[in-house]
Design an enzyme around this catalytic site. Structure first.
Site, PDB file in Angstrom:
ATOM      1  N   SER A  52       0.834  -1.203   0.000  1.00  0.00           N
ATOM      2  CA  SER A  52       0.000   0.000   0.000  1.00  0.00           C
ATOM      3  C   SER A  52       0.870   1.256   0.000  1.00  0.00           C
ATOM      4  O   SER A  52       1.669   1.448  -0.921  1.00  0.00           O
ATOM      5  CB  SER A  52      -0.963  -0.046   1.189  1.00  0.00           C
ATOM      6  OG  SER A  52      -1.918   0.976   1.121  1.00  0.00           O
TER       7      SER A  52
ATOM      8  N   HIS B  42      -7.253  -5.496  -1.117  1.00  0.00           N
ATOM      9  CA  HIS B  42      -6.075  -4.688  -0.840  1.00  0.00           C
ATOM     10  C   HIS B  42      -5.096  -5.377   0.106  1.00  0.00           C
ATOM     11  O   HIS B  42      -3.894  -5.120   0.051  1.00  0.00           O
ATOM     12  CB  HIS B  42      -6.519  -3.345  -0.245  1.00  0.00           C
ATOM     13  CG  HIS B  42      -5.425  -2.354  -0.068  1.00  0.00           C
ATOM     14  ND1 HIS B  42      -4.849  -1.679  -1.125  1.00  0.00           N
ATOM     15  CD2 HIS B  42      -4.795  -1.912   1.055  1.00  0.00           C
ATOM     16  CE1 HIS B  42      -3.919  -0.864  -0.664  1.00  0.00           C
ATOM     17  NE2 HIS B  42      -3.866  -0.984   0.652  1.00  0.00           N
TER      18      HIS B  42
ATOM     19  N   ASP C 152      -9.436  -2.970  -6.028  1.00  0.00           N
ATOM     20  CA  ASP C 152      -8.857  -2.309  -4.858  1.00  0.00           C
ATOM     21  C   ASP C 152      -9.661  -1.064  -4.487  1.00  0.00           C
ATOM     22  O   ASP C 152      -9.851  -0.166  -5.307  1.00  0.00           O
ATOM     23  CB  ASP C 152      -7.400  -1.918  -5.153  1.00  0.00           C
ATOM     24  CG  ASP C 152      -6.589  -1.655  -3.903  1.00  0.00           C
ATOM     25  OD1 ASP C 152      -7.137  -1.095  -2.937  1.00  0.00           O
ATOM     26  OD2 ASP C 152      -5.385  -1.994  -3.907  1.00  0.00           O
TER      27      ASP C 152
END
Length: 442
Positions: free
Chosen positions: A153, A420, A392
């Site tokens: 991320s 995610h 996502d």
């Protein structure tokens, strides 16, 4: 060079863990000035002390690195660490300002001075500074040897900045759900994000249609009652919508559904919010443990001389579907929001209230340096593999794909198999695939 202060190693099942604290410059442009500490855990298999290094960059911004509970356990690190330590020494880095690194929060920031000084201090906690910390730490622990970076991320944002700033320090780069746009303003990010949130809500209510009316009733209650949660947070309808942050995780639909199912109860003929729900909402919504997320989430996109100006709040006005009144006054479902930061967080959350003025100054700031060098990335020679999650909620797949097109030699894996949190939820599958892709084996 950073000062290395090693702690004794200890063992947990399947792992040897050593804790380290590094002293680094607050401002890497002024290395002789103020210094802060960055904490990290070295995690390795027994007998693995000569293996090459892999540094893990956590998502966020503002979250500390996962805490290992055993190489094959079901803890927050997930199964990937058990696979990684078979071939690497893993460095779990608490990025500057987070967890056991020199903290940034409502207790420490006021010691910097007024809001202007607090805001200036916070400008040193973005991806570019994190990368320069990594380079100092790499030279201390690995010498001249480059290392592997695994970015999850926001950690992928940092890894992309790393490829721009110091590619000579990298052996390979693995990115999970974290390829950023190289040039999008925060407004572009959120104009892409709100339609994804709408689609996630539709999928959630398709799975749990009984929640449409239940959620509307909770929102109606909050619209007509002043609710202060046990930790002092104000639970407004808009704050309630923020529970949708969990919808982007592999188990997020179920977590939200079960959290909501007992939220309302009847006491003496009157509706009330259950204590258990209030306690869980406080825990989920509070920024006490990660205030950098609220302070720097929009500035982590800032570059090019344009202020973020509370982008998520402004862009939300372009999507009237998210109005709580629209749901409570009619028959439309209440839509939950996702990864959005709003100025009213600094009113509703006691962990953020003292920092409101500094947050406003950051939102107005225009002097942000570039985070990515498109020319350097176009000539990249570091092996890079990236997982792009097609559904996502947090990172736009189209933005990621455009960046993947620009980074020379990057190998991408576009998949809708995972959400995610694929690195964690897949056991070791996502890690293994990206590593093999980067090395040209897949």
């Amino acid at each position: 060079m950073p000062e290395l202060l090693p702690f004794p190693a200890f063992r947990i099942p399947g792992l040897v863990v050593a804790e380290r604290t590094f002293s680094v410059p607050l401002d890497h442009a002024a290395p002789g000035g103020e210094r802060i500490e960055v904490f990290a855990r070295e995690v390795r298999a027994p007998g693995g002390e000569r293996r090459p290094w892999l540094v893990f960059l956590q998502g966020g911004p503002g979250f500390g690195s996962p805490r290992p509970t055993g190489s094959f356990g079901s803890g927050s690190v997930g199964g990937w660490v058990g696979r990684a330590v078979q071939d690497f020494r893993v460095l779990l880095l608490d990025q500057r300002g987070t967890a056991r690194s020199t903290p940034v929060n409502r207790q420490t920031l006021p010691t910097r001075g007024d809001a202007s000084r607090q805001a200036d201090y916070l400008t040193h906690f973005r991806a570019d500074s994190i990368v320069r910390d990594c380079e100092l730490i790499r030279r201390e622990v690995a010498g001249d040897e480059p290392w592997t970076v695994l970015g999850q991320s926001f950690g992928g944002f940092c890894a992309t900045a790393y490829l721009s700033i110091a590619p000579e320090g990298l052996r390979r780069v693995l990115i999970c759900g974290g390829l950023p746009s190289l040039d999008a303003h925060a407004d572009d990010v959120y104009r892409a994000a709100y339609p994804r949130m709408i689609r996630k809500n539709a999928a959630y209510y398709a799975r749990y249609p009984q929640d449409v009316e239940h959620v509307r009733q909770i929102a109606a209650y909050l619209a007509t009652h002043d609710v202060t949660l046990p930790g002092g947070m104000l639970l407004t309808p808009e704050a309630f919508q923020s529970l949708g942050l969990m919808l982007g995780m592999s188990d997020g639909f179920e977590r939200l559904h079960y959290r909501l199912e007992g939220a309302l109860l009847t006491v003496g003929g009157e509706r009330a919010l259950a204590d258990a729900f209030q306690e869980e909402a406080q825990h989920t919504l509070s920024f006490a443990g990660h205030p950098i997320y609220a302070l720097l989430h929009e500035p982590c996109y800032a570059q090019g001389g344009k202020p973020t100006a509370w982008s998520a709040e402004r862009v939300r006005a372009e999507f009237p579907e998210f109005s709580p009144a629209r749901a409570t006054s009619g028959d439309a479902p209440l839509l939950f929001t996702g990864e959005t930061i709003h100025p009213w967080f600094f009113r509703t959350d006691p962990a953020l209230r003292p920092l409101r003025e500094a947050a406003d100054l950051l939102a107005e700031r225009t002097e942000w340096p570039a985070l990515y060098d498109a020319d350097v990335l176009a000539e990249n020679r570091v092996p890079v593999a990236a997982a792009v999650y097609a559904e996502d909620l947090y990172v736009d797949a189209e933005h990621s794909s455009r960046t993947a097109d620009h980074i020379r030699g990057l190998r991408r894996w576009i998949t809708n198999e995972y959400e995610h949190d694929g690195l964690r939820s897949s056991g070791d599958a996502v890690f293994e695939r990206l590593w093999r892709m980067a090395d040209g084996e897949l």
